[in-house]
Structure formats: C-alpha cells, structure tokens
Design a protein around this motif. Sequence first.
Motif, mmCIF file in Angstrom:
data_model
loop_
_atom_site.group_PDB
_atom_site.id
_atom_site.type_symbol
_atom_site.label_atom_id
_atom_site.label_comp_id
_atom_site.label_asym_id
_atom_site.label_seq_id
_atom_site.Cartn_x
_atom_site.Cartn_y
_atom_site.Cartn_z
ATOM 1 N N GLN A 33 64.076 14.348 30.742
ATOM 2 C CA GLN A 33 64.589 15.533 31.425
ATOM 3 C C GLN A 33 63.564 16.661 31.451
ATOM 4 O OE1 GLN A 33 67.961 16.081 28.936
ATOM 5 N NE2 GLN A 33 69.383 14.958 30.253
ATOM 6 N N ARG A 34 62.564 16.570 30.557
ATOM 7 C CA ARG A 34 61.583 17.630 30.441
ATOM 8 C C ARG A 34 60.313 17.383 31.233
ATOM 9 N NH1 ARG A 34 62.496 21.042 26.290
ATOM 10 N NH2 ARG A 34 64.336 20.395 25.164
ATOM 11 N N SER B 11 59.239 27.351 25.074
ATOM 12 C CA SER B 11 59.086 26.096 25.813
ATOM 13 C C SER B 11 57.670 25.547 25.651
ATOM 14 C CB SER B 11 59.480 26.282 27.281
ATOM 15 O OG SER B 11 58.513 27.011 27.954
ATOM 16 N N LEU B 12 56.707 26.420 25.311
ATOM 17 C CA LEU B 12 55.360 25.910 25.038
ATOM 18 C C LEU B 12 55.359 24.988 23.822
ATOM 19 C CD1 LEU B 12 52.917 28.925 25.587
ATOM 20 C CD2 LEU B 12 53.306 26.942 27.056
ATOM 21 N N TYR B 13 55.840 25.522 22.701
ATOM 22 C CA TYR B 13 55.706 24.693 21.491
ATOM 23 C C TYR B 13 56.700 23.536 21.433
ATOM 24 C CZ TYR B 13 58.828 28.422 19.526
ATOM 25 O OH TYR B 13 59.822 29.344 19.299
ATOM 26 N N ILE B 14 57.877 23.726 22.017
ATOM 27 C CA ILE B 14 58.815 22.597 21.990
ATOM 28 C C ILE B 14 58.319 21.473 22.895
ATOM 29 C CG2 ILE B 14 61.170 21.851 22.481
ATOM 30 C CD1 ILE B 14 62.108 24.673 21.951
ATOM 31 N N LEU C 272 57.340 17.962 21.313
ATOM 32 C CA LEU C 272 58.327 16.903 21.531
ATOM 33 C C LEU C 272 57.946 16.003 22.697
ATOM 34 C CD1 LEU C 272 61.083 15.603 21.055
ATOM 35 C CD2 LEU C 272 62.111 17.408 22.422
ATOM 36 N N GLY C 273 57.416 16.613 23.744
ATOM 37 C CA GLY C 273 57.188 15.842 24.964
ATOM 38 C C GLY C 273 55.853 15.123 24.985
ATOM 39 N N GLY D 247 70.032 18.582 25.533
ATOM 40 C CA GLY D 247 69.140 18.302 24.417
ATOM 41 C C GLY D 247 69.630 18.836 23.091
ATOM 42 N N PHE D 248 68.738 19.378 22.286
ATOM 43 C CA PHE D 248 69.074 19.760 20.929
ATOM 44 C C PHE D 248 69.960 20.988 20.876
ATOM 45 C CE2 PHE D 248 65.017 17.529 20.459
ATOM 46 C CZ PHE D 248 65.439 16.544 19.604
ATOM 47 N N LYS D 249 70.705 21.057 19.780
ATOM 48 C CA LYS D 249 71.628 22.168 19.594
ATOM 49 C C LYS D 249 70.932 23.517 19.645
ATOM 50 C CE LYS D 249 74.825 24.042 16.198
ATOM 51 N NZ LYS D 249 76.233 23.890 16.549
ATOM 52 N N ASN D 250 69.728 23.584 19.115
ATOM 53 C CA ASN D 250 68.969 24.827 19.120
ATOM 54 C C ASN D 250 68.731 25.360 20.513
ATOM 55 O OD1 ASN D 250 68.558 25.395 16.507
ATOM 56 N ND2 ASN D 250 66.643 24.273 16.311
#
Lengths: 325, 325, 325, 100, 100, 100
Positions: free
Chosen positions: C209-210, C279-282, C286-287, F50-53
């Motif tokens: 989704q990302r 959104s940069l670090y996630i 993660l992606g 996605g995640f709860k956060n």
Amino acid sequence: MPEAISEFLPIYLLAAIGLHGGIEMRKTGFEEMLIPMVVAIGLSLLFTLNHYQILRRLGKFNIFDSYALASTYGAVGAVTFSVGLSFLKNQGVSSEGYLAAILAVLEPVAFILAIFLTNMAVSKQIRTKKQSISDDEELDIGMKQTSTKLSQVLKESITGKAIVILLGSIVIGYIIGKEGFEPISIVFDELFTGAIVIFMIEMGIIAGQRLEDIKKVGIFLTAFSVIIPTINGIIGVLVSTALGLSLGGAVMFGLLLASASFIAAPAVLRHAIPQANPSLYITSALGITFPYNIIVLLPIMFTISTWVHGEEAIDLFNYVTKVFV
Amino acid sequence: MPEAISEFLPIYLLAAIGLHGGIEMRKTGFEEMLIPMVVAIGLSLLFTLNHYQILRRLGKFNIFDSYALASTYGAVGAVTFSVGLSFLKNQGVSSEGYLAAILAVLEPVAFILAIFLTNMAVSKQIRTKKQSISDDEELDIGMKQTSTKLSQVLKESITGKAIVILLGSIVIGYIIGKEGFEPISIVFDELFTGAIVIFMIEMGIIAGQRLEDIKKVGIFLTAFSVIIPTINGIIGVLVSTALGLSLGGAVMFGLLLASASFIAAPAVLRHAIPQANPSLYITSALGITFPYNIIVLLPIMFTISTWVHGEEAIDLFNYVTKVFV
Amino acid sequence: MPEAISEFLPIYLLAAIGLHGGIEMRKTGFEEMLIPMVVAIGLSLLFTLNHYQILRRLGKFNIFDSYALASTYGAVGAVTFSVGLSFLKNQGVSSEGYLAAILAVLEPVAFILAIFLTNMAVSKQIRTKKQSISDDEELDIGMKQTSTKLSQVLKESITGKAIVILLGSIVIGYIIGKEGFEPISIVFDELFTGAIVIFMIEMGIIAGQRLEDIKKVGIFLTAFSVIIPTINGIIGVLVSTALGLSLGGAVMFGLLLASASFIAAPAVLRHAIPQANPSLYITSALGITFPYNIIVLLPIMFTISTWVHGEEAIDLFNYVTKVFV
Amino acid sequence: MKLYDVKLLTITCEILAQKNVIEILKNHDITGYTTYEVEGNGAKGLRGQGFKNEKNVKVEVVMREEKISGVVEDISRTLFPDFAIILYVSDVGVVRTEKF
Amino acid sequence: MKLYDVKLLTITCEILAQKNVIEILKNHDITGYTTYEVEGNGAKGLRGQGFKNEKNVKVEVVMREEKISGVVEDISRTLFPDFAIILYVSDVGVVRTEKF
Amino acid sequence: MKLYDVKLLTITCEILAQKNVIEILKNHDITGYTTYEVEGNGAKGLRGQGFKNEKNVKVEVVMREEKISGVVEDISRTLFPDFAIILYVSDVGVVRTEKF
Ligand SMILES: Nc1ncnc2c1ncn2[C@@H]1O[C@H](COP(=O)(O)O)[C@@H](O)[C@H]1O
Ligand SMILES: Nc1ncnc2c1ncn2[C@@H]1O[C@H](COP(=O)(O)O)[C@@H](O)[C@H]1O
Ligand SMILES: Nc1ncnc2c1ncn2[C@@H]1O[C@H](COP(=O)(O)O)[C@@H](O)[C@H]1O
Ligand code: NA
Ligand code: NA
Ligand code: NA
C-alpha cells in the motif's frame, strides 16, 4: 464475532489451502489440471445461467435478486472447501492439489457472468426508454456508469484480496515444497482443523442470530438452497470421476460446485448489483446452504464418490458423530 | 488489551474446559457427579449468605455493595479454573471431568441468590414507604420493574454465552470422545497452557494499571479478598475429599469455591444491581483475589489435598519457580 | 491489518525472543554478555552520530529529519531480529541467548542520543535568539518544555511496553529454564516461524500500500536505506566475531546493528521530535530497509560469518527459495 | 480567536457504500473526511453483528456551505434507493477555513 | 435541496447501560440509532482500558424535536444516578423527515 | 426539561498527538472527554491503514463556552504546525451543567 476471528481466519484458511495445493502441485505438475479447470469453469457458468432461469421463472424474483442469487450459488466458498479438506483428512483420504487453483479461478467466474448479464439487461431497459422518450443526457451517463462498473468490478475481483492470497500461497507452496513447509506445518497444517472448529462455532452463533431472517427467506428459496447444491454437487462428483479425479478429488470437486459464496458474494454484489436485496443471498448461502452442505451433502457426496470409485463406503452413522471434528 | 485476547481467549478457555470435561465424563458417566454438584451448589449459596453478613455487619458496606460482593465471591471464575487445570497438568495429576459441569452450573447460582435477596430488600423498602405515605403509582411501577428484572436476569444468565459455550462443548466432548478429539487436540489441549500464559500477561498489565484502584479498596475489603477465598477453598478441598474426589479433583473443587468471578460478575451485576459500585467487586476479584488464588492458595490447597489423600506433598520451593508455566 | 495481528504479534514475538534468550542465558551466565553489550551500545551511538552527519551534510535534510532518521537506523528492530532467529533455526545454527538482552538495552539508546542532541540544538537556537532580541518569557517556557520532554521521553522509553515485555520474559525464561518451558514451547517455539510468516504476509500488504510513498522518499534516502544497513551489519558481524561470538551470534549481532526500528520509532519520535516528517523514517525503515535486510542482507551476513568462522558457506541459491520459511 | 462558520455533513451507511460516498465527495473536489465503523438499527434492520461487510460506517466531512447542496443531492439520488443510509448536516465553527 | 430541522441526541455511557438506553428509546417508539464503542474520562474515572465490559459506548439518535424531552427525562431519571453517563442534544438538518 | 447551552469541541488528529491534546485539556482543568479511533484523509494523506500508530483519533469535549477559546488557541499554537489535525466547535444542549 471478534475481529480476531472474522478477519483473520478467512485469510488463514486461504493461505493454508493455497500452501497445501502448491505443495501437492509440485508433485503432479500443471498439465493434469487443465481439463478439470476448464470443465469447472464451464459448469460454473452453466449452473449460474440455470439458477437464473429457475429463480426468475419459477421463483418470480426480480432480475437483480435473480442474478445475485444465481451467481452466489454459481460461485464457490473457501470456508466450505476448508471444511471439506479437513473432513477428507479425518477420513485419511487425499485429493488433488490443483483443486486449490481451481478454487481461485472459479472465485470470480460466476460473478462476472452475472454482473455482465445484469448490466446488459439494465442497458437494454435504458435504451428502450431512450428510444421511446427522447435524447436524454442522464441516460447516457447511466449507461456509461454501468459499463465502467463492470470493468471496475472485474478488475477488483481479479485483484481481490482472496485471490491474491490464494494464488500467492499456491506459488509459495509450489516453491518451498514439502521440505520448506516443515517449519510452518504446525501453523498451516496441524492447527487447520482446530481453526475451522473455532470458526464454525462463531459462524454457528451468527447463524443463530439470523434464525429470524431465515424465516423471511420463504419456502421457494429455502428449497432452492438445498436442492440446487445437491444437484450441482452430485453432477460435480460424477463428472470429475469421469475425468479421472481420485475419490477425494471428486468429493472436493463436487463440493466446489455445490458450495455457495457467503464471504465474497456480499462484497462483490453489493457494488455490482446494489439493487439486489443482500439479506436474500447472505441468509440463504450462510444460513441454509452452508450447514446443509457440510452436515448432509458432504457425506452423501463422499458415499457416492466411494461407490463410483468402487471402494468401500464410509460408515454414515459413525460419521454423524464426527462431522464437526 | 487487544480484542484478540480479551474476547477470544475466554471463549477458547471455556471451550477447552468443556471439551476436556465432556471427554472425561464419557468414561465415568453421570451418576458420580450428582452429589458433588448438589454439595457445590449448597456451599455456594451458604458462602454467599455468609459473605453478605460479613460485608454488611463487619464491613459496613451498603446493601447493594454487600450483595454484589457476596455473590462475586460466591460465584466461580472460569479463568481461575483454567489455571488450576493447567497447574494440575504440569504436576501430572488428573481431576474428575464432571467438574466442568459443576463450573457451568455454579456460574449463575450465587448471582441469582444475591439478586433475589437484593430485590426482596428493595421491595420491602418500597412497601414500607408505600404504607407509611400513601398509594403511589410510581412505587407500583418500581416493584414491577424489580420483579421483571429478576426473571430477565435469571433467563439471561442461564442462556448466557459462557454457559452455552461451556455446556455445548461438554456435550460435544462427550459425543466425540478421546478419539474424535485427536485432530483438534493440538488447539484445545497442547496450546492450552500457552494461551493461559498469554492471557495472564495481559491480565497482569491490566492489574498493573489498576494499582491505584486497589489502594482505594480499603483495608477491610483487601483482607476479605484474601481470607474468604482461603477459608472457602480449604473447606472445598476437605469436603470434596470426604465425598471421595481424587487428589486433583479436590484441588479443583476447592479452587471453584475459592475463586471469585471477574468476567461474568460485572456483566450480570451491572444490570441486576446497578446501585452497587462496580469498581469494588471488579478490583477486589481481579486485582487481589485472582493473583492470590493462583500464586498462593492453589499450591496451599494442593499441599492440603496431598496430605488428606495421604500422598507425598509437592516440593513447594520448586513450585514457586513454576507457578506460571 | 487486523488488530489481532498488528497488536498481538509484536507482543508475542517479544515474549518469545525474551523467553528463549532467558533460557539460553541460564546456561551461560551473565559475565560473557558484558563486553558485547558495551560494544553494541558504543556502536549504536557511533552509528547514530555518523548517520546524522551523512543525512545533514550530504542529504541536506533539516536537523529534525536528520536526527529522526539517524536514530531510526541507529535503533534496532525486534521483528527483524525475530526473522533472523527463525532463519538461523532453519539453518540449524544457534546463537547466544544474551543477544535478546542486548536487543532490549539497545532499544532506547539511539533515540535518547538523538533526542538529547535535537534538544541541544533547539535550545541553542532559542538562546541565540534570546540574546539577540531580549528577555522573553516564552523562550524560557520553550526551553523548559524542551528539557521536560527529554526526561519524560527517557522515562517513557525505558519503561515502555516493549522493553518491559522483553526484559520480563528474559527473567521468566531465566527462572523457568528449559524444563519449565516445555509445556509452553508449542506456543513460543513451534508456532514462532508460522507466526512470523503470517506477520510478514500482512506487512507485505502494508508495504504494498506504501509503494506510492516509497517513490516520494527520493534517491538519496533510498540509497541510504540500503547502504547504511549493509555497512553497519557487516561491521557488526566482524566486530562480534572478533569478540568471540559464534557463527549464528555474529549474524544476529550484525542484524541488530543493520536493522532499523519501524514499530518503536514512530511512537518515540513523534513525541520527541514532532517536527520531523514521520513518513520519511517509517517508509524508509519499513518499506525499504526491512525487506532488504531479510531478503538480501541476512544471507550475505550469514555467508560472511560462515567465512570468518571458517565453516562451509550456505548454498545461497537454495536459500533464496527458503527465505520466508 | 475567531471561528468561521462551516458545515459538518455526517453520513451513516452500510460499509460497502463507503466507496460510493467517497467517490461522490471526490467528484465535488472534497478530499478531507473522517470515517469509522459503527453499528446501528434502522429501516434495513439491525446492522453490525457478524461479518465486517455487514457493519455500518460513519463518514464525516467538514465543508463549506456552498458545497453541501450538491453533495447531498448526489448521495440522495444515487445511494438512498439501494443502501442502508442516513445523512444529516450541522453547523460547526473552525479556525482555519483554508483547510476546507 | 431543503433540509428539515430535527434533533440529534448523543448519549455516552458505560457499555453495560447500552441495553437500558435502547430500551428507553423503544418505549418512545424510536428504533433508529447508531452505536459505537469509545473510551473516555469523566466523574467515574478513566474508562475503556481492559475488558470490553469496561468500555463506553456512544448512542446517537436523530429524532423529531417533540420526542427529545421525554427520552431525555427518562434517561436522566433512571440512568444518571447509577451509571457513568453524559448526554447532549444538538440541531441537525435532514433530507427525509419521514425516516425519523 | 431545560437544556443548557454549552460547546462541543471535536479534535481529529493522529493518534500520537492524543497525549498532547489531553495534556492541554488538563492544563485548562478539563478532565472529561471521550476518544475513539478513526481513519481519515486530509492534507497529510490517507491515515488509518496499517499500524495502530498511524491511525487517527477523535477527542470530543463538552465544555463551557468560556473555556473554548483558550483550549483552541493552545492546540492551534502547539499542534497545528507538526501534526495531522483538525478541530471544530459546535453548540450542544445538556441537562446537568455542573458536570462540565
Ligand atoms: N434515527 C436514527 N438515528 C441515528 N442513526 C440512525 C437512525 N436511523 C438509522 N440510523 C443509522 O443508519 C443506518 C441505516 O439506516 P436505514 O437505512 O434506516 O437502515 C442504521 O443502521 C443506523 O446505523
Ligand atoms: N466533558 C465531557 N466531554 C466529553 N465526554 C465526556 C465528558 N465528561 C464525561 N464524558 C464521557 O462520558 C463518560 C461518563 O462520564 P462520567 O459519568 O462523568 O464518568 C466518560 O467516560 C466520558 O467518555
Ligand atoms: N474536511 C474534513 N472533514 C472531516 N475530517 C477531516 C477533514 N480534513 C481532515 N480531516 C481529518 O483530520 C485528519 C488530519 O487532517 P490533515 O491534518 O489535513 O491531514 C485527517 O486524517 C482526517 O481524519
Ligand atoms: Na457453487
Ligand atoms: Na467462589
Ligand atoms: Na540499527
């Protein structure tokens, strides 16, 4: 129903079915699968058309309800399939792995047909109106919406979560094979029956809450929900036996054709044929056909398959006490 | 607490308890069960009355809190029971299967008594008022409401989800027997201890969040929450030993009587005795009695049962390191 | 993602990691752990500072994003660690139990450093402003808030749920030992790999989704998300081998340093450095980094560790087909 | 602190109609909204037990007065006949009108 | 497009009082409502952590003005003393008055 | 039955800002509020998958008119720049003013 069960278990069941199917297919290859799959698709389409005629002519349902119900019973149910697998496992009987792939391919077939035909019918109506009255911009929009909807629904059902998970796990199962499956077999094999039991308990509770709705379904649809699966299922067993499927494979093939869709159906039909009354197809598929299929029809088909495969029939009395485990 | 745990695990525990109980009962039959069950019901009622006197007279609680607390401690806790079963399993000791049935039957007993007595007390008050003042329509309504409530609560607790699941799975366990249990034993037997551990971790976190509340419970109720279960539990062990229950059965019988209800209690009492302060009975049952019962009282009762059954006592030191597994 | 998975599985993974670690540590004791832990903390701090310089100087990110990203990659990921454990298990290779303790200790280290340095930078700015303009009450408040925030975040991350569960289960594992683990090993050992597979399927869906977001991350950060873990991971393998860790232990040590935090990071950084763009670090952690680490880097580090430990390398081709199981 | 008058449109409908509602909002150039699952009772019966597909959803949209009429008309025309759905409009005050 | 004025009654209470609230609505011939679980803080402390029984629920009812008074009075009288509960009323506009 | 006019402040923000919002309420001596998780779309993109956060939360506060201004200003000043957040104020009527 706690979300833990309602959202997680269907995904789990699909993944487990797919993995098993993929592992089995590694042994047998793809060629064998072709004819049974084509036959299954053909029967699914044929049955859907047949259901429509019965519902529209004899049942006097409107076009929308008729197509919605016709495709619900032409489509397949992954949960029913899971129960069948676990039933066979308990009987110590195996089945062809490619049936999981047929399950995946059959999933959208009946819906696509029904949606296509509904849209045809609606367009025709609109066109008739248009000719009789005059040019009308709104009708043009109506027709455009109708055809957009078809392609959109087509795309969505083919890329739908269920199919992606099912095909994805068939591929994974095919790649990893029996050996790679070892470390996860506890989750996807040994827990399988227990997970189904838990799911069925919850589904029983939901079905119980619907007893009221079932009364509203009417005598015609109630009969339809029992007779049609029986006929479709038995045809499935006989045809697949003729195609050379094993005892267990023929049972699963019959169960595929007998099963009605009650998880995918509302999600697809509510968008594609919003005019249809959802409580009709949900209640009959979930409240009547599903329990009938696994409690009554499954052992009947097993018995028939045993006969036509020339093996000893199961002890039906003993079965009744075991149906849920 | 994720819903996955809070909603799903209690159902799972009840189903597992019931299945085991049913399977065991198939071996032993029903006759044996009768006397222990009648005695358990009698003790549960007696204890509830006794708790009320203590709470009302010594503790100076109001009528509502007194009855609510009295029945919370007169009732039984399925989670506590589960921990007991898993404790015995770890000790390699078995217990009578029909204890699951006693659990199911005891579940509503104390509540029904307390609700009945509360309603009596309220009606009496209303009647007294009525006589002293004059006819008053509202009071009539009050009395009618009171008695409707009782029958409604009665009906609801007897057809409540917990009892249905418990009795339902006893019946299923009875029908399928050990052999039919095989394919699901991984879920309902082998996972049992692990599931309890996960549940207890989450309950520990909840209990931790309540530390503030526990301080508010007061010294009297804190003492009550420890002393009463101890007395009730030990009486349970001795009486059931006298009735001929096995070493493990006597421990479970004692634990039933010692346990307080913290899942069913709020659901029942909040409707039946809304005037009672729920944080009193939830906090004392969940925050004090539950951990006390499984950490301290359970091994004590096991030791006592071992003595009175004339077998070698467990190594208590060794136990402490194992209590949670 | 159903809550059943998103909330429950991380807790489960932490508990399983901790229990295993504790059981192993019982065999080896604490002394051995000291030097590797100190070195891990040192490297984590060093790497965080290094990341910052690269991101700020070369990447031209602002202070906040630079510190946030620097610590995301200086911190550790428990899910990555779990996958590593399950990978080693599949390879039949063991690792030092105390690595679970190092995981717990490393969890807050990089964040604390980054938050401290961010606050320093902010305070300096405020002070400069203050001198140049005049006394200003608001700036005082600003500084006070800044330092309160640091201590609060410090306290919260040290008493955070993840660390409590991890350390708690290490202690429990240590106490109960191999024998006490027996009855729950089915849940915390045998189900481990299957649980990871389910988690990864869901994470794959989220990552899918990302895909849009990943495009927005930019070429610099994409390169950073692949190169930095590779360097950090290989340094980790080599240093830990020099410290005497086993083949498997060196892989896990490397993986700790290579991993980026994507569950803890947003929770900590969103409060501590709210100015940074999450959104940069996630997305990068993660992606990009997470799949890269487990699919590409993990087998590379395993190969390197095998070389430097002088054992026969794994068959990389065979590995590719097995990476997820 | 000044609050500016805008409208809050609340739609409660079966979850499978959520996509249609958001599509309509998009057609009116509205991209800000909030959604959450709810249960409920209405002309189409009790909803929210059982499967997720049978839940309801609430969609809340803060928007300028001038857009309300078009959105409400589109929803009424296309969704009212076939779906379990209700909607209502209320007055709210916001700080940053430029957001809506 | 014309909007008709009706009232929205919102009740936030402990989940175990939901049945009582809906019973009261029924006594006033109201069968349309929407419910969802929430957490909250109030005079009876923080609610929503832990077990489901300890959550709060919001019950929202769109209804004609003339019914508000009776419903609110019944709730106030029977539930305010013993339960964690608040309620408030607001003005909303709807398209189809016949639904409420 | 008399209803007293008070205000309902609704804040929809990313879940990690909930703590900050409640902190601000506390600074203004407000301890009653209701919260629940929601999903949504806005300037900071689609939130809630996605995640709860990464979910949003709604915080609803019934309060006296005189407090609104201070609370809204504090939230605007400290949270608007860095967080995904919107807020709006509406008029509601309550029975027991002493509760707010
Ligand atoms: N009067 C009402 N007040 C609040 N919510 C309502 C009302 N009527 C219906 N609803 C909600 O709207 C949904 C659809 O309504 P209906 O189309 O009447 O079945 C219901 O399931 C409820 O969640
Ligand atoms: N001022 C308020 N604003 C919004 N919700 C509130 C307020 N006060 C109480 N609540 C909600 O109502 C529930 C019951 O309130 P109480 O009876 O005061 O404990 C609380 O748990 C909150 O969810
Ligand atoms: N116009 C709107 N109406 C309702 N909710 C909105 C609106 N705009 C934003 N939101 C909600 O507020 C959250 C934060 O908004 P934003 O800061 O614009 O990303 C979004 O995720 C939505 O849940
Ligand atoms: Na079918
Ligand atoms: Na008891
Ligand atoms: Na790292």
